[in-house]
Design a protein around this motif. Sequence first.
Motif, PDB file in Angstrom:
ATOM      1  N   ILE A  32       0.599   2.603  -6.588  1.00  0.00           N
ATOM      2  CA  ILE A  32       0.500   1.403  -5.757  1.00  0.00           C
ATOM      3  C   ILE A  32      -0.960   0.969  -5.716  1.00  0.00           C
ATOM      4  O   ILE A  32      -1.813   1.665  -5.164  1.00  0.00           O
ATOM      5  CB  ILE A  32       1.018   1.669  -4.322  1.00  0.00           C
ATOM      6  CG1 ILE A  32       2.448   2.229  -4.354  1.00  0.00           C
ATOM      7  CG2 ILE A  32       0.950   0.389  -3.492  1.00  0.00           C
ATOM      8  CD1 ILE A  32       3.460   1.321  -5.023  1.00  0.00           C
ATOM      9  N   TYR A  55       2.034  -0.986  -9.544  1.00  0.00           N
ATOM     10  CA  TYR A  55       2.431  -2.162  -8.770  1.00  0.00           C
ATOM     11  C   TYR A  55       1.217  -2.684  -8.011  1.00  0.00           C
ATOM     12  O   TYR A  55       0.501  -1.916  -7.360  1.00  0.00           O
ATOM     13  CB  TYR A  55       3.520  -1.809  -7.755  1.00  0.00           C
ATOM     14  CG  TYR A  55       4.848  -1.416  -8.355  1.00  0.00           C
ATOM     15  CD1 TYR A  55       5.840  -2.374  -8.598  1.00  0.00           C
ATOM     16  CD2 TYR A  55       5.133  -0.088  -8.664  1.00  0.00           C
ATOM     17  CE1 TYR A  55       7.069  -2.021  -9.139  1.00  0.00           C
ATOM     18  CE2 TYR A  55       6.361   0.276  -9.209  1.00  0.00           C
ATOM     19  CZ  TYR A  55       7.320  -0.696  -9.434  1.00  0.00           C
ATOM     20  OH  TYR A  55       8.535  -0.325  -9.976  1.00  0.00           O
ATOM     21  N   ARG A  57      -0.135  -5.833  -5.309  1.00  0.00           N
ATOM     22  CA  ARG A  57       0.358  -6.860  -4.374  1.00  0.00           C
ATOM     23  C   ARG A  57      -0.023  -8.279  -4.779  1.00  0.00           C
ATOM     24  O   ARG A  57       0.708  -9.228  -4.539  1.00  0.00           O
ATOM     25  CB  ARG A  57      -0.135  -6.572  -2.959  1.00  0.00           C
ATOM     26  CG  ARG A  57      -1.616  -6.777  -2.752  1.00  0.00           C
ATOM     27  CD  ARG A  57      -1.980  -6.789  -1.266  1.00  0.00           C
ATOM     28  NE  ARG A  57      -1.788  -5.496  -0.653  1.00  0.00           N
ATOM     29  CZ  ARG A  57      -2.746  -4.582  -0.496  1.00  0.00           C
ATOM     30  NH1 ARG A  57      -3.958  -4.831  -0.964  1.00  0.00           N
ATOM     31  NH2 ARG A  57      -2.520  -3.445   0.091  1.00  0.00           N
ATOM     32  N   LYS A 150       3.872  -7.595  -6.069  1.00  0.00           N
ATOM     33  CA  LYS A 150       4.768  -6.679  -5.356  1.00  0.00           C
ATOM     34  C   LYS A 150       3.971  -5.977  -4.259  1.00  0.00           C
ATOM     35  O   LYS A 150       3.044  -5.219  -4.539  1.00  0.00           O
ATOM     36  CB  LYS A 150       5.326  -5.631  -6.314  1.00  0.00           C
ATOM     37  CG  LYS A 150       6.494  -6.109  -7.162  1.00  0.00           C
ATOM     38  CD  LYS A 150       7.806  -5.987  -6.383  1.00  0.00           C
ATOM     39  CE  LYS A 150       8.990  -6.064  -7.328  1.00  0.00           C
ATOM     40  NZ  LYS A 150      10.268  -5.960  -6.595  1.00  0.00           N
ATOM     41  N   THR A 151       4.338  -6.211  -3.016  1.00  0.00           N
ATOM     42  CA  THR A 151       3.633  -5.609  -1.889  1.00  0.00           C
ATOM     43  C   THR A 151       4.407  -4.415  -1.360  1.00  0.00           C
ATOM     44  O   THR A 151       5.554  -4.554  -0.915  1.00  0.00           O
ATOM     45  CB  THR A 151       3.442  -6.626  -0.756  1.00  0.00           C
ATOM     46  OG1 THR A 151       2.687  -7.742  -1.241  1.00  0.00           O
ATOM     47  CG2 THR A 151       2.712  -6.000   0.427  1.00  0.00           C
ATOM     48  N   CYS A 152       3.789  -3.247  -1.416  1.00  0.00           N
ATOM     49  CA  CYS A 152       4.420  -2.040  -0.889  1.00  0.00           C
ATOM     50  C   CYS A 152       4.346  -2.056   0.639  1.00  0.00           C
ATOM     51  O   CYS A 152       3.281  -2.260   1.215  1.00  0.00           O
ATOM     52  CB  CYS A 152       3.712  -0.798  -1.436  1.00  0.00           C
ATOM     53  SG  CYS A 152       4.350   0.760  -0.810  1.00  0.00           S
ATOM     54  N   PHE A 171       9.329  -2.234  -1.244  1.00  0.00           N
ATOM     55  CA  PHE A 171       8.544  -3.464  -1.342  1.00  0.00           C
ATOM     56  C   PHE A 171       9.029  -4.520  -0.355  1.00  0.00           C
ATOM     57  O   PHE A 171      10.141  -4.437   0.183  1.00  0.00           O
ATOM     58  CB  PHE A 171       8.582  -3.988  -2.780  1.00  0.00           C
ATOM     59  CG  PHE A 171       8.045  -3.011  -3.777  1.00  0.00           C
ATOM     60  CD1 PHE A 171       6.672  -2.784  -3.875  1.00  0.00           C
ATOM     61  CD2 PHE A 171       8.896  -2.281  -4.590  1.00  0.00           C
ATOM     62  CE1 PHE A 171       6.161  -1.858  -4.781  1.00  0.00           C
ATOM     63  CE2 PHE A 171       8.399  -1.357  -5.497  1.00  0.00           C
ATOM     64  CZ  PHE A 171       7.026  -1.140  -5.590  1.00  0.00           C
ATOM     65  N   ASN A 172       8.178  -5.512  -0.133  1.00  0.00           N
ATOM     66  CA  ASN A 172       8.468  -6.513   0.899  1.00  0.00           C
ATOM     67  C   ASN A 172       9.636  -7.432   0.557  1.00  0.00           C
ATOM     68  O   ASN A 172      10.143  -8.136   1.425  1.00  0.00           O
ATOM     69  CB  ASN A 172       7.223  -7.353   1.205  1.00  0.00           C
ATOM     70  CG  ASN A 172       6.736  -8.136  -0.002  1.00  0.00           C
ATOM     71  OD1 ASN A 172       7.061  -7.808  -1.139  1.00  0.00           O
ATOM     72  ND2 ASN A 172       5.948  -9.183   0.247  1.00  0.00           N
ATOM     73  N   ASP A 173      10.082  -7.423  -0.689  1.00  0.00           N
ATOM     74  CA  ASP A 173      11.245  -8.239  -1.063  1.00  0.00           C
ATOM     75  C   ASP A 173      12.544  -7.450  -0.971  1.00  0.00           C
ATOM     76  O   ASP A 173      13.608  -7.913  -1.396  1.00  0.00           O
ATOM     77  CB  ASP A 173      11.069  -8.807  -2.481  1.00  0.00           C
ATOM     78  CG  ASP A 173      10.900  -7.710  -3.534  1.00  0.00           C
ATOM     79  OD1 ASP A 173      10.986  -6.510  -3.189  1.00  0.00           O
ATOM     80  OD2 ASP A 173      10.660  -8.062  -4.714  1.00  0.00           O
ATOM     81  N   LYS A 176      13.113  -1.507  -4.393  1.00  0.00           N
ATOM     82  CA  LYS A 176      12.451  -0.208  -4.401  1.00  0.00           C
ATOM     83  C   LYS A 176      12.033   0.148  -5.827  1.00  0.00           C
ATOM     84  O   LYS A 176      12.595  -0.350  -6.791  1.00  0.00           O
ATOM     85  CB  LYS A 176      13.383   0.875  -3.848  1.00  0.00           C
ATOM     86  CG  LYS A 176      13.784   0.665  -2.391  1.00  0.00           C
ATOM     87  CD  LYS A 176      14.700   1.780  -1.899  1.00  0.00           C
ATOM     88  CE  LYS A 176      15.097   1.562  -0.437  1.00  0.00           C
ATOM     89  NZ  LYS A 176      15.989   2.647   0.061  1.00  0.00           N
ATOM     90  N   SER A 177      11.073   1.023  -5.927  1.00  0.00           N
ATOM     91  CA  SER A 177      10.640   1.510  -7.235  1.00  0.00           C
ATOM     92  C   SER A 177      11.655   2.514  -7.765  1.00  0.00           C
ATOM     93  O   SER A 177      12.592   2.909  -7.060  1.00  0.00           O
ATOM     94  CB  SER A 177       9.278   2.189  -7.124  1.00  0.00           C
ATOM     95  OG  SER A 177       9.394   3.432  -6.430  1.00  0.00           O
ATOM     96  N   ASP A 187      -4.222   1.766  -2.967  1.00  0.00           N
ATOM     97  CA  ASP A 187      -4.077   0.422  -2.399  1.00  0.00           C
ATOM     98  C   ASP A 187      -5.155   0.061  -1.390  1.00  0.00           C
ATOM     99  O   ASP A 187      -4.951  -0.773  -0.504  1.00  0.00           O
ATOM    100  CB  ASP A 187      -2.680   0.230  -1.799  1.00  0.00           C
ATOM    101  CG  ASP A 187      -2.223   1.375  -0.894  1.00  0.00           C
ATOM    102  OD1 ASP A 187      -2.806   2.472  -0.980  1.00  0.00           O
ATOM    103  OD2 ASP A 187      -1.274   1.177  -0.120  1.00  0.00           O
TER     104      ASP A 187
END
Length: 447
Positions: A32, A55, A57, A150-152, A171-173, A176-177, A187
Amino acid sequence: HGGYVKTWAVPEFQTTAPRHSEDMFDLNVVIIGGGIGGLSAGIFLKRLGYTVHVYERAAEILPIGAAISLWSNGVKVMNSLGLGKDMQRMGGKMDHMIYHSEKDEPWFNLDLNPMYSKVGERGYPVARAELQKLLMDTYVATGAKLTLGKTCVGVEKVDPSDENSKVVAVFNDGTKSSVADLLIGADGIRSTVREYVIGEKLPLFYRYTNWNGLVKMSPKLGKSNEWIMWVGEGKRASIMPVGKDRFYFFMGAPLPEDNFKTAPPRGSEAQRDELKKIFKNFPKRVHALIDSIDVKQSLNRLPICDIEALPTFCKGRVALLGDSAHPTLPVMGQGGALALEDSQILAHMLETTNISVVDALRRYVEHRRDRTHRIVLKGRERVKQIYPRCEEDIKSTQMWYDTLKNSKSFISKVEKGLLYNLSQGPFPPREIDESKTKSMAATDSKK
């Protein structure tokens, strides 16, 4: 908040081997953060044959800050990545570190070349955007995955009942990974992954305000191989060379913590006016520097903050590196280098041990904790000295000015401090007891 304000329960190092060893040769790694630490870790781990997915953000990776002074210890890691030639091409030639007063009085001039010879490598100030692009291009060329935008927002165990369970990033959407054998939080200072490792969200502590950017080199400002600092009134202005005939400039002042509420608009001439006012008593060269800034394109104004030093950088199969683990104040010039060191040491522990991921992460923390804590806490001392914010610190700062001006022995003290920081990473030298060595040699000669 100058030291260990909070009391932490430090996890014990595993001293007995687990019943079953883990397959350490085909790990699935989720990282991340796509900054210096995340990308360098990704390169190292992909070269070990792991499946790696970074990933980030941001929809587009943009560097925060104009440049970075990558000292010898960080350059050594870049050499290990096969990027040493690129560093020579991109970096500035920094041969001298020079202090002047706010009246432009020369206080001391340290030749850095003897120190470079002792540690075996130069330092290279380099533009952040160019370093970031180099690492990203190198990472992508390995064939590893990179996902932007992609925001964790969290980390979850696959098996909540197992403290060493494999994990997924959330993730915010809502996605998942993949299931990760190892998840790395790179991060940054506002790390989400750190909350999983530590169990809480830590506050940021404001230290001072920083302005930085890039300007074209000019003899009116300084020589192309010199790092010059002007200090006085609890403030600092500085230039150092980077590639393509540019100076990286940074300026700092201990403004009140709430100063950002009334800060001039970004990219406005009011930003230049602000600098002129804050540094009004500084010499002509500093004002020439301010005049040369392209405020619309190359002037960043940042709050410099840090957090309390952490007791550990890992929990189960999750590890932290870089600013997520140990945000290092810029006065030490070691933030990027420590992130690179973290990446190499983490990869080294995973490659050379075969008990388990959890065991390798604990060894990584044991190797890194004391070194990074020392530099973090030394940075806080340096900030108090350079940017005092209370009467006691102001007196200490004046004593420092007097020492800079009058003590020739201070140059050797600075050199000794720099040499120690650079020589201790990424792999510190062995400590040799010379008395025992001589005794053994004498014994051998009698045989």
